[in-house]
Design an enzyme around this catalytic site. Structure first.
Site, PDB file in Angstrom:
ATOM      1  CG  ASP A  34      41.573  26.472  15.696  1.00  0.00           C
ATOM      2  OD1 ASP A  34      41.160  27.227  16.599  1.00  0.00           O
ATOM      3  OD2 ASP A  34      42.501  26.777  14.944  1.00  0.00           O
TER       4      ASP A  34
ATOM      5  CD  GLU B  78      52.537  41.206  11.837  1.00  0.00           C
ATOM      6  OE1 GLU B  78      52.789  40.292  11.032  1.00  0.00           O
ATOM      7  OE2 GLU B  78      53.419  41.751  12.512  1.00  0.00           O
TER       8      GLU B  78
END
Length: 858
Positions: A268, A615
């Site tokens: 990542d 979000e």
């Protein structure tokens, strides 16, 4: 990659075709593995390190072009210009339609290949323009507060596996071809689902073996062993003391040794630097030792810059060059499989035309999925479908006319977005009234005029120029036009624009607009670093926030007929960057004032919920109820709740269209709303789909891929990864709406199921007992009756059944012996334990909706 490097590659392969070239790696007739081994042997150590970065530099002396490993296709090609924007992943999961999902990702891979081919012809391929796509996200959406849960396919391991397999098939293309169409990536491995705020230093300890193997790993195992996914991305956090990207347990023992994974492990973005950065994991002293640890553990490619230190790690004895070769050969083999070194004439996927991008056929797929993913949650007294009476309906709510909300996160740029308001007006005519009523969390009404500005190129919006320096000096590395107000954040190492670095960069926005009336406009900006706002040559803001992120407002009085030039400069220093900027008309509203605007209309379609601006991954937000992209409460924002109640008390019929990427607690709304439609973030065609459902031109059939809880009190602590009392599989309370739930405008009857162990199939009759044609999603669950610690039930199959009014069909659901697999504490492994099992078949996970039979498994 410069044009001359492509010319080098072209020249090399012209000689291959003519038979003059004899180097093995340049021979397309050899296997990708053979070519990779030969090419690796010709590289210097420094060159190998460069090839292990997500932006791999060209090596002209060997004819190696540059390669961009990080591209996005979460629900359409992302961050790479125009494309088709499909609904959010959590919404598509609500369709329970993996057949349509595979068709969608086949369309996505068509668009991706066409874009890449066009970019290659221009002579350079940058980030987000490559052939390696870091999707799907098959993490378990264990807690509705996680801001990235919308990227997943829900809370169930089987659902994530089945939908993830469809994504991989669509992206990587069918078997039997010489070249791969694309590379897909299963992420984030493993046990990853927030909180966003602590992911760079959080350690998941004391997780039970059952939860690891029965909940968090099955989807990854399925994609590796059944789906042949080519990449796996390791996660940010630590697992049992080790960063996931440096975990021998996860990457070597489980992934490679037990599962036999032969593909690539990618980090990542920024995960390796977390090994040694102060305040993060701090398990390594510096970049060199962190890089050695990651590569030895099995992370082949870094999204970041730490692997530049690998030559130093070899010199220090922390790693050998042979260990590095293992990763380099995997990376090169992947590129040969994709045809990256070979001329387009040999790679059939390069013949996909650009005309497929945002084509009518793909937009039709987006509309089909937007319709299928709608979930009807509540329909008191058959309020829906509505009568087509424009004069009696008011469209209201913060999400009704918001196009960017429809896109979710990790999105591309649609050619046009049909908002809910536009969809309603397309259905009933332009006379449909619109009253915004409030913003997401405040009793204000803001109307952006950003799109009314004109950039230096004459296009709507503002023109932007980016530099990889803090002086705005020299040739910009990227120039573009932004038709909607910019919202940037480098959370997850996401760059502001292609070619722009993650730190020490700058950007200048320019636009002009002519004012149509005298008023006061509001300039809202959120930023770290330095920001300058210049209007008509006057510097109104010149502030350095350093590493602090602030939301600020500046009021500007403007006069009718006057022209205004706007310049916004942003300069980023150090690590982390955030910038949001908009020019709006803004006013404070009152409930009585809103009710007056509604007038005598009897029905209000309130399009509310939350927003992907709030979000999402590591969002820097200051709104109540949200923290760093996660939610601190799952309740509908208070201002919306109070306004809906006021509308109800005033005698209005209220239809709530809830837009969100996660479950929202709508307990009071069961009393104040006559109908509730869960629309998720429905993509570029979402407004049409909502209108089709509201007026009965499409019969909703979607089902919830997550549990909707009654309130915050039903949730365990967010950072507890144990599954006790989480999701429908372990939750012992009464949910608001259970997993697998969804209403229709017709009714269905499910008969008694039967199970044939010899064929591994469940058979059940399903009838449409109503007056409308419709779709029912029949779900099959199982439970080991002897396993007191196991799940209450767990999904193991489903089937979409299209039924005309009055029609009955016998439905078959595959339920092979492996469907009974679960955690066996005695052998400490996943296996099918012989014994008595319950099979439950029905229309949701709720016991009342299931028919149960018991079977003995040998």
């Amino acid at each position: 990659m410069k044009k001359r490097n492509l010319f080098v590659v072209a020249a090399v392969f012209c000689s291959v075709v003519s038979g003059a070239q004899t180097l093995p790696y340049q021979n397309p007739n050899l296997s990708a593995k053979e070519r990779a081994a030969d090419l690796c042997s010709r590289l210097t150590l420094e060159e190998k390190a460069k090839l292990m970065l997500d932006l791999s530099e060209a090596i002209p002396r060997l004819g190696i072009p540059g390669f961009a490993w990080w591209s996005e296709a979460l629900h359409g090609v992302g961050r790479n210009g125009y494309c088709t924007v499909f609904p959010s992943c959590i919404g598509m999961a609500a369709s329970f339609d993996d057949v349509l999902l595979e068709r969608i990702y086949t369309a996505v891979s068509d668009e991706a290949r066409a874009k890449n081919t066009a970019q290659r012809k221009k002579g350079s391929v940058g980030r987000y323009q490559g052939l390696s796509f870091w999707t799907p996200n098959v993490n378990i959406f264990r807690d509705p507060r996680w801001g990235r849960g919308q990227e997943t396919y829900g809370e169930d391991p089987y659902m994530n596996a089945r939908m993830g397999l469809a994504v991989v098939r669509g992206l990587q293309g069918p078997a039997g071809h010489k070249y791969m169409k694309l590379y897909a990536c299963a992420k984030h491995f493993a046990v990853h689902s927030g909180p966003e705020k602590t992911r760079h230093h959080f350690d998941i300890e004391n997780l039970s073996p059952r939860d690891l193997w029965e909940t968090y790993l099955p989807a990854f195992k399925a994609l590796v062993q059944k789906g042949g996914v080519k990449e796996v991305m390791c996660a940010y956090q630590r697992f049992e003391g080790e960063p996931c990207c440096g975990s021998n347990r996860l990457l070597r023992q489980i992934l490679r040794d037990e599962w036999g994974f032969k593909g690539l492990v990618v980090s990542d973005c920024g995960a390796i630097s977390d090994f040694w950065t102060p305040g993060c994991h701090e398990v390594s002293p510096d970049a060199a030792s962190a890089s050695a640890k990651a590569v030895i553990s099995g992370t082949d490619l870094e999204c970041g810059n730490s692997y530049k230190a690998l030559p130093d790690a070899v010199k220090a004895g922390a790693i050998t060059e042979q260990q590095i070769n293992t990763s380099v050969e995997r990376l090169l083999e992947a590129r040969f499989e994709l045809g990256d070194f070979d001329p387009d004439s040999l790679v059939e996927w390069t013949r996909i035309p650009e005309s497929v991008i945002a084509s009518k056929a793909h937009k039709k797929l987006a509309l089909d999925m937007a319709r299928e993913q709608m979930v009807l949650l509540h329909n008191k007294n058959n309020t829906l479908p509505l009568a087509k009476n424009a004069s009696d309906i008011v469209v209201m709510g913060p999400n009704a006319a918001d196009s960017t909300m429809m896109w979710g996160i990790y999105y591309g740029q649609p050619t046009h977005t049909i908002t809910v308001l536009e969809g309603m007006r397309n259905k009933l005519g332009s006379g449909v009234r619109y009253v915004k009523g409030c913003d997401i969390t405040s009793m204000t009404e803001s109307e952006s005029i950003f799109g009314r500005m004109t950039g230096l190129d004459g296009k709507a919006g503002m023109t932007a120029k980016f530099w990889n320096n803090t002086d705005m000096d020299g040739q910009p590395v990227y120039e573009g036009n932004y038709s909607s107000h910019p919202q940037f954040d480098t959370g997850g190492n996401t760059v502001f624009a292609p070619g722009v670095e993650l730190k020490d960069f700058s950007v200048r926005f320019n636009g002009n607009f002519t004012v149509d009336k005298t008023e006061t406009l509001c300039v809202r900006y959120l930023n770290d670093g330095r920001i300058r706002l210049i209007v008509n040559g006057d510097t109104l803001v010149n502030r350095n926030n350093k590493n602090e992120v602030r939301l600020n407002e500046r009021r500007i009085k403007v006069k009718a007929g006057a022209n205004y030039s706007v310049q916004l400069d942003y300069i980023q220093f150090g690590n982390g960057a955030s910038l949001s900027f908009d020019v709006s008309r803004m006013q404070t509203l009152t409930v009585p004032g809103v009710l007056k605007s509604v007038g005598d209309a009897s029905t209000v379609v309130f399009v509310g919920g939350i927003s992907p601006n709030l979000e999402r991954e590591e969002a820097k937000v200051t709104e109540p109820g949200f923290d760093n992209g996660d939610r601190t409460s799952i309740e509908l924002p208070l201002v919306q709740r109070e306004l809906i109640k006021a509308l109800h008390d005033a005698g209005k019929k209220v239809v709530l269209v809830n837009c969100s990427g996660s479950a929202v607690a709508l307990t009071p709304e069961l009393e104040t709303c006559d109908a509730i439609l869960q629309a998720w973030y429905p993509g570029e065609q979402g407004g049409t789909a909502v209108a089709d459902v509201l007026f009965g031109d499409y019969n909703p059939g979607g089902k919830l891929p997550v549990t909707f809880y009654k309130n915050d009190s039903q949730l365990p602590p967010f950072d507890d990864y144990n599954m006790a009392n989480r999701t429908y599989r372990y939750f012992k309370g009464e949910p608001l709406f259970p997993f697998g739930y969804g209403l229709s405008y017709t009714t269905f009857a499910v008969g008694e199921p039967s199970y044939d162990a010899s064929t591994g199939k469940i058979k059940v009759k399903v009838g449409n007992t109503g007056r409308r044609d419709g779709v029912e999603i029949v779900q099959a669950y199982m439970r080991n009756t002897a396993d007191a610690e196991g799940p209450l039930k767990t999904l193991r199959g489903f089937a979409r059944v299209e039924l005309k009014a009055g029609e009955t069909k016998t439905v078959e659901i595959d339920f092979p012996r492996e469907a009974f697999e679960g955690w066996d504490a005695q052998s400490n492994a996943m296996r099918v334990v012989p014994g008595r099992y319950d099979i439950m078949v029905g229309t949701s996970s709720a016991d009342k909706d299931l028919k149960r039979i018991s079977v003995d498994v040998k």
